[in-house]
Design a protein around this motif. Sequence first.
Motif: not given
Lengths: 234, 234
Positions: B51-57, B78-86
Motif C-alpha cells: 500500500v503506497e497511498g490512497i486512490y480517489f475515483i 463496487l466503487a464509482t465517482v468520489g469513492h476511496v480505494l486502497g
Amino acid sequence: MNNKISCKECNSDACFIKQQCSSDWIDKIEFKKIQINHQAEDCIFREGGYVEGIYFIQHGNAKIVARGAENRELIVRLATVGHVLGHRGSRDDKYPVSAIALSDTTICFIDNDTLYDVFMNNPKLTLLLVEFYSRELRKTEIRMKYLTQMNVKEKIAEALLFIKEVFGADDDDGTLNVSLTRQEIADLTGVTAEQVSRELGEFEKKKLIIKKGRGIKLIDEKGLYEIVKKYGVG
Amino acid sequence: MNNKISCKECNSDACFIKQQCSSDWIDKIEFKKIQINHQAEDCIFREGGYVEGIYFIQHGNAKIVARGAENRELIVRLATVGHVLGHRGSRDDKYPVSAIALSDTTICFIDNDTLYDVFMNNPKLTLLLVEFYSRELRKTEIRMKYLTQMNVKEKIAEALLFIKEVFGADDDDGTLNVSLTRQEIADLTGVTAEQVSRELGEFEKKKLIIKKGRGIKLIDEKGLYEIVKKYGVG
DNA sequence: CGTGCTTTTGAATAGTATCAAGGCCGGTGG
DNA sequence: CCACCGGCCTTGATACTATTCAAAAGCACG
C-alpha cells in the motif's frame, strides 16, 4: 452510571482515547462519559434505535447482530476490549445492527456532540479511528468472501479460528474464552445449528477439538487451519 | 501522468478533498497528486502489493475483488465517482484485494506521507473519511447478511438492485450504466455463472428485466424489490 | 466464414436444510 | 436427595437447492 472507573485509572491499553488524546481532553471526556455495566445476553443497543453516540468496550465481549428474514440472524462482528461499537457518522442514523453482551461487560459511552469536539481537536485520534474502520472493513470483506465460498465444514473451522483470534483461548488447554451456543456459531457462519453440531462431532472424532460442556477446546489448531488454508486464512 | 485535471477545475462534487480541505491544502495536494487513466479491465492495484497511498475515483467505475480458492473470486465492493480505494492504515500493509476498472476511469493518487499531513491538518476531512468507512462497513455488513441468507434468486435480484444503486441506470429505459458479464454478477453474489444465466432468464420471463445484448434493462424494479423485501432491502 | 469467448440449457450429483425424535444436562421444587 | 422440567444438543431420514459437467447456441472479431 456511578461507580465510574476514571480514564486515568483505567488499565485498558487498547482504548483509543487513552492512546491519543491530550490529557486535558481526557479530563473532558472523563467528565462527559457514561459508564454502563451489562451482563451476558444484555442488549447494548438495538437495531432500529437512534444513534446517540459511540461505545467503547472497556471490559468484556460482545456480538454485533443483524436481523435477517424469518427470525434468522447473522453475527456480523465480534468485539472485545478496546473495540468501538455503534458509531455511525450522521446523528440521524438508526442502528442497522444490534450489539449484545456475551459476558459481563463494561462500556464507556460518549455522546455525539462530545465526540465531534474530541475529533476536531485530536487529529491523531481521528486517524486511529480511520484505521480502525479501515481494518474492520477489510476483515469484514474477507469474512464475506469466506462465507460465500466455503462449504459448511470450512465455515465452521474458520469460525472456531475466528473466535479464538478475537476472544482468545486458555493458554494451557486451548479452551475458547467464550462459550457460544450452537445456534450462535450457526449465526456466525450462516448455516444451521444442526450442521454445527454435526461438524463439531466430526472435528472431535478427528481430534481437532474436544467438546467440554459448554466450552470448546482447540487441540489441533494446525489441523483446523489445514481445512481452510486454500482460502488464505491466517 | 501529465495532462492532470487540476483540483480547481475538477467538477467532482463527491471528492472529499474538495469538500473539506482548505484552499492552501488543495494547492499542496494539487502539486503532489498523480492522476492516472485506466481502461476497462485495467488493474488499479493488485492483491498482495504494498500500500503506497490512497486512490480517489475522479471518473469511472471499478470493482474491488478478492481472490478465493480454486480461481473463484468475490467482488466485495463496487466503487464509482468520489469513492476511496486502497487506503489501509499502516503503510507496511499489503492490499488484501485488487481494484479493477470496469470502464474508462480517471484516478487521483495521493501518497501515504502527503495523506498523513493532510489528515493532521484537516480534521473535518479526516472525519469525513471516518464516516465514509463507517458507512462502507455498514454496507458490507448488510451485504454479508444477504449473501449468507438469501437463495440464488434473491441474491441475483439483490445484485441487480445493488448495481443500479451504485452505478445508476438510464433514466429513460432503465438500462444499467455498466455491463457486467454473467461471471461478474456471479462473483458479486457468490453463485455460479450458470445460475445467473438461468435466473436472468426467469426474470425476463416474468417481465422484471429485459436482456439487451451485453446490457440489462430493469423494467419492473418494484418486482425485484418484492423478491428481496423480507430481508429489508431498500 | 471460421475461431474463440460468453451465454444458455439440460441432466446428474453432491451438499445442505428441514423435519422429527431422542438424549443430555442443569436448575427447580417436592 | 431425587425426580421432573425445559432448553440445548445430537442424530437420522428425507427433500430440495445449487453445483458440476457437458454440449450446443449465440455473438463479436479478425
